[in-house]
Scaffold this motif. Structure first.
Motif, PDB file in Angstrom:
ATOM      1  N   UNK A  31       0.820  -1.221   0.000  1.00 51.19           N
ATOM      2  CA  UNK A  31       0.000   0.000   0.000  1.00 51.19           C
ATOM      3  C   UNK A  31       0.852   1.268   0.000  1.00 51.19           C
ATOM      4  N   UNK A  32       2.057   1.193   0.534  1.00 53.47           N
ATOM      5  CA  UNK A  32       2.939   2.372   0.469  1.00 53.47           C
ATOM      6  C   UNK A  32       3.200   2.756  -0.977  1.00 53.47           C
ATOM      7  N   UNK A  33       3.469   1.756  -1.805  1.00 51.63           N
ATOM      8  CA  UNK A  33       3.724   2.039  -3.223  1.00 51.63           C
ATOM      9  C   UNK A  33       2.461   2.561  -3.911  1.00 51.63           C
ATOM     10  N   UNK A  34       1.338   1.970  -3.597  1.00 52.79           N
ATOM     11  CA  UNK A  34       0.074   2.433  -4.180  1.00 52.79           C
ATOM     12  C   UNK A  34      -0.191   3.878  -3.756  1.00 52.79           C
ATOM     13  N   UNK A  35      -0.028   4.164  -2.470  1.00 55.05           N
ATOM     14  CA  UNK A  35      -0.276   5.521  -1.967  1.00 55.05           C
ATOM     15  C   UNK A  35       0.740   6.514  -2.526  1.00 55.05           C
ATOM     16  N   UNK A  43      11.820   5.097  -1.160  1.00 60.54           N
ATOM     17  CA  UNK A  43      12.325   4.575   0.116  1.00 60.54           C
ATOM     18  C   UNK A  43      11.394   3.603   0.825  1.00 60.54           C
ATOM     19  N   UNK A  44      10.217   3.348   0.307  1.00 59.34           N
ATOM     20  CA  UNK A  44       9.214   2.539   1.019  1.00 59.34           C
ATOM     21  C   UNK A  44       9.707   1.142   1.353  1.00 59.34           C
ATOM     22  N   UNK A  45      10.578   0.580   0.540  1.00 62.24           N
ATOM     23  CA  UNK A  45      11.065  -0.774   0.797  1.00 62.24           C
ATOM     24  C   UNK A  45      11.947  -0.848   2.038  1.00 62.24           C
ATOM     25  N   UNK A  46      12.436   0.275   2.505  1.00 66.78           N
ATOM     26  CA  UNK A  46      13.302   0.293   3.698  1.00 66.78           C
ATOM     27  C   UNK A  46      12.559   0.623   4.985  1.00 66.78           C
ATOM     28  N   UNK A  47      11.303   1.037   4.874  1.00 62.74           N
ATOM     29  CA  UNK A  47      10.544   1.421   6.063  1.00 62.74           C
ATOM     30  C   UNK A  47      10.266   0.202   6.926  1.00 62.74           C
TER      31      UNK A  47
END
Length: 196
Positions: free
Chosen positions: A77-81, A157-161
Protein backbone atom coordinates in the motif's frame (compact mmCIF):
# COMPACT_ATOMS: atom_id res chain seq x y z
CA UNK A 1 21.43 3.49 4.43
CA UNK A 2 21.14 3.50 8.23
CA UNK A 3 17.91 3.03 10.14
CA UNK A 4 18.10 6.62 11.39
CA UNK A 5 18.38 7.94 7.83
CA UNK A 6 15.44 5.79 6.75
CA UNK A 7 13.33 7.16 9.60
CA UNK A 8 14.20 10.74 8.66
CA UNK A 9 13.33 10.11 5.01
CA UNK A 10 10.05 8.48 6.01
CA UNK A 11 9.19 11.39 8.29
CA UNK A 12 10.15 13.90 5.59
CA UNK A 13 7.97 12.19 3.00
CA UNK A 14 4.93 11.98 5.28
CA UNK A 15 5.35 15.57 6.51
CA UNK A 16 5.73 16.89 2.95
CA UNK A 17 2.45 15.26 1.92
CA UNK A 18 0.66 16.43 5.09
CA UNK A 19 2.00 19.98 4.80
CA UNK A 20 1.06 20.19 1.11
CA UNK A 21 -2.46 18.97 1.91
CA UNK A 22 -2.82 21.42 4.80
CA UNK A 23 -1.69 24.37 2.67
CA UNK A 24 -4.18 23.31 -0.01
CA UNK A 25 -7.04 23.25 2.53
CA UNK A 26 -6.08 26.68 3.84
CA UNK A 27 -5.78 27.97 0.26
CA UNK A 28 -9.27 26.79 -0.58
CA UNK A 29 -10.69 29.37 1.84
CA UNK A 30 -8.48 32.26 0.70
CA UNK A 31 -9.08 34.73 -2.14
CA UNK A 32 -7.29 33.52 -5.27
CA UNK A 33 -8.67 35.94 -7.82
CA UNK A 34 -10.45 39.28 -7.93
CA UNK A 35 -12.78 39.94 -10.85
CA UNK A 36 -13.42 43.62 -11.60
CA UNK A 37 -16.77 44.22 -13.29
CA UNK A 38 -17.38 46.86 -15.97
CA UNK A 39 -21.10 47.27 -15.27
CA UNK A 40 -20.65 50.86 -14.09
CA UNK A 41 -20.17 49.86 -10.46
CA UNK A 42 -16.51 48.79 -10.81
CA UNK A 43 -17.38 46.11 -8.27
CA UNK A 44 -14.48 43.84 -7.32
CA UNK A 45 -15.69 40.27 -6.81
CA UNK A 46 -13.40 38.12 -4.64
CA UNK A 47 -13.03 34.49 -5.77
CA UNK A 48 -11.94 31.97 -3.12
CA UNK A 49 -9.73 29.02 -4.02
CA UNK A 50 -12.57 26.52 -3.69
CA UNK A 51 -14.52 28.42 -6.38
CA UNK A 52 -11.54 29.08 -8.63
CA UNK A 53 -10.41 25.43 -8.57
CA UNK A 54 -13.26 23.12 -7.63
CA UNK A 55 -10.99 20.12 -6.95
CA UNK A 56 -8.72 22.04 -4.56
CA UNK A 57 -10.34 21.02 -1.27
CA UNK A 58 -11.05 17.38 -2.23
CA UNK A 59 -7.51 16.78 -3.52
CA UNK A 60 -6.00 18.48 -0.48
CA UNK A 61 -8.14 16.43 1.92
CA UNK A 62 -7.15 13.28 0.05
CA UNK A 63 -3.48 14.22 0.47
CA UNK A 64 -3.98 14.73 4.22
CA UNK A 65 -5.70 11.37 4.61
CA UNK A 66 -3.08 9.65 2.48
CA UNK A 67 -0.23 11.15 4.51
CA UNK A 68 -1.77 9.92 7.74
CA UNK A 69 -2.48 6.47 6.30
CA UNK A 70 1.13 6.11 5.17
CA UNK A 71 2.19 5.87 8.80
CA UNK A 72 0.37 2.56 9.31
CA UNK A 73 0.08 0.73 5.98
CA UNK A 74 2.20 -2.15 4.75
CA UNK A 75 4.73 -2.17 1.94
CA UNK A 76 2.39 -2.79 -1.00
CA UNK A 77 0.00 0.00 0.00
CA UNK A 78 2.94 2.37 0.47
CA UNK A 79 3.72 2.04 -3.22
CA UNK A 80 0.07 2.43 -4.18
CA UNK A 81 -0.28 5.52 -1.97
CA UNK A 82 2.98 6.96 -3.34
CA UNK A 83 1.61 6.77 -6.88
CA UNK A 84 -1.67 8.33 -5.72
CA UNK A 85 0.26 11.15 -3.97
CA UNK A 86 2.17 11.85 -7.17
CA UNK A 87 -1.13 12.00 -9.07
CA UNK A 88 -2.69 14.29 -6.45
CA UNK A 89 0.30 16.62 -6.54
CA UNK A 90 0.35 16.71 -10.33
CA UNK A 91 -3.40 17.40 -10.58
CA UNK A 92 -3.31 20.10 -7.95
CA UNK A 93 -0.24 21.68 -9.54
CA UNK A 94 -1.67 21.66 -13.05
CA UNK A 95 -4.90 23.36 -11.96
CA UNK A 96 -3.09 25.94 -9.84
CA UNK A 97 -0.56 26.80 -12.55
CA UNK A 98 -3.38 27.24 -15.07
CA UNK A 99 -5.17 29.71 -12.79
CA UNK A 100 -1.98 31.57 -11.82
CA UNK A 101 -0.84 31.94 -15.43
CA UNK A 102 -4.11 32.41 -17.35
CA UNK A 103 -6.74 33.67 -14.86
CA UNK A 104 -9.41 31.92 -16.98
CA UNK A 105 -12.94 33.28 -17.08
CA UNK A 106 -14.41 29.94 -15.95
CA UNK A 107 -12.56 30.24 -12.64
CA UNK A 108 -14.55 33.34 -11.65
CA UNK A 109 -17.90 32.24 -13.08
CA UNK A 110 -19.57 31.12 -9.81
CA UNK A 111 -18.91 34.25 -7.71
CA UNK A 112 -19.62 36.60 -10.64
CA UNK A 113 -22.94 34.84 -11.27
CA UNK A 114 -23.82 35.21 -7.57
CA UNK A 115 -22.93 38.91 -7.63
CA UNK A 116 -24.65 39.83 -10.92
CA UNK A 117 -27.16 37.11 -11.75
CA UNK A 118 -25.56 36.64 -15.18
CA UNK A 119 -24.55 33.14 -16.22
CA UNK A 120 -22.87 31.54 -19.18
CA UNK A 121 -19.33 32.17 -20.32
CA UNK A 122 -20.35 34.78 -22.92
CA UNK A 123 -22.38 36.81 -20.42
CA UNK A 124 -19.70 36.65 -17.73
CA UNK A 125 -16.83 37.51 -20.09
CA UNK A 126 -18.85 40.49 -21.31
CA UNK A 127 -19.15 41.98 -17.82
CA UNK A 128 -15.73 41.07 -16.38
CA UNK A 129 -13.25 43.83 -17.14
CA UNK A 130 -10.18 42.40 -15.42
CA UNK A 131 -9.13 39.34 -13.40
CA UNK A 132 -6.28 39.76 -10.93
CA UNK A 133 -4.54 36.85 -9.18
CA UNK A 134 -3.37 36.92 -5.56
CA UNK A 135 -0.30 34.93 -4.39
CA UNK A 136 -2.48 31.94 -3.35
CA UNK A 137 -2.41 30.07 -6.68
CA UNK A 138 1.41 30.21 -6.51
CA UNK A 139 1.41 29.08 -2.89
CA UNK A 140 -0.78 26.15 -3.89
CA UNK A 141 1.63 25.27 -6.71
CA UNK A 142 4.34 25.03 -4.04
CA UNK A 143 2.03 22.85 -1.92
CA UNK A 144 1.43 20.55 -4.89
CA UNK A 145 5.19 20.22 -5.38
CA UNK A 146 5.50 19.16 -1.72
CA UNK A 147 2.85 16.46 -2.20
CA UNK A 148 4.48 15.28 -5.42
CA UNK A 149 7.99 15.18 -3.89
CA UNK A 150 6.64 13.38 -0.83
CA UNK A 151 5.12 10.74 -3.12
CA UNK A 152 8.39 10.34 -5.03
CA UNK A 153 10.30 9.99 -1.75
CA UNK A 154 7.88 7.32 -0.54
CA UNK A 155 8.26 5.48 -3.84
CA UNK A 156 12.06 5.58 -3.55
CA UNK A 157 12.33 4.58 0.12
CA UNK A 158 9.21 2.54 1.02
CA UNK A 159 11.06 -0.77 0.80
CA UNK A 160 13.30 0.29 3.70
CA UNK A 161 10.54 1.42 6.06
CA UNK A 162 9.84 -0.64 9.14
CA UNK A 163 6.35 -2.03 9.50
CA UNK A 164 3.63 -0.40 11.62
CA UNK A 165 3.01 -1.17 15.27
CA UNK A 166 1.94 -4.57 16.60
CA UNK A 167 -1.76 -3.76 16.58
CA UNK A 168 -1.67 -3.28 12.79
CA UNK A 169 -0.13 -6.68 12.02
CA UNK A 170 -2.48 -9.40 10.90
CA UNK A 171 -0.55 -12.45 11.97
CA UNK A 172 2.69 -13.95 13.14
CA UNK A 173 4.94 -16.49 11.49
CA UNK A 174 4.90 -19.69 13.51
CA UNK A 175 7.98 -20.34 15.55
CA UNK A 176 9.46 -16.83 15.37
CA UNK A 177 10.19 -15.07 18.64
CA UNK A 178 8.63 -15.51 22.07
CA UNK A 179 4.87 -16.01 22.33
CA UNK A 180 2.62 -14.43 24.92
CA UNK A 181 -1.04 -14.74 25.93
CA UNK A 182 -2.16 -12.24 23.26
CA UNK A 183 -0.60 -14.43 20.58
CA UNK A 184 -2.47 -17.44 21.99
CA UNK A 185 -5.78 -15.55 21.87
CA UNK A 186 -5.02 -14.49 18.30
CA UNK A 187 -4.39 -18.14 17.40
CA UNK A 188 -7.72 -19.14 18.96
CA UNK A 189 -9.51 -16.35 17.05
CA UNK A 190 -8.16 -17.76 13.80
CA UNK A 191 -9.31 -21.25 14.77
CA UNK A 192 -5.81 -22.57 15.48
CA UNK A 193 -4.73 -24.61 18.50
CA UNK A 194 -2.10 -22.58 20.41
CA UNK A 195 -0.94 -25.66 22.33
CA UNK A 196 0.14 -27.62 19.26
Amino acid sequence: MTEGTTRRLRLSAVLAILLGGAIGIIGSTQTWLTATLNDGSELAVPVPGADALAVLAPLSLAALALGLALTIVGRVLRYVFAVIAIGLGAGLGWGSVRIAAEQPIDSVAGPVTEATGLSGEAGISGIVDQITATPWPGVTVAASVLILLGGVLVLATAHRWTTGGRKYRTGRVAGTGPRDSIDSWDDLSRGEDPTS
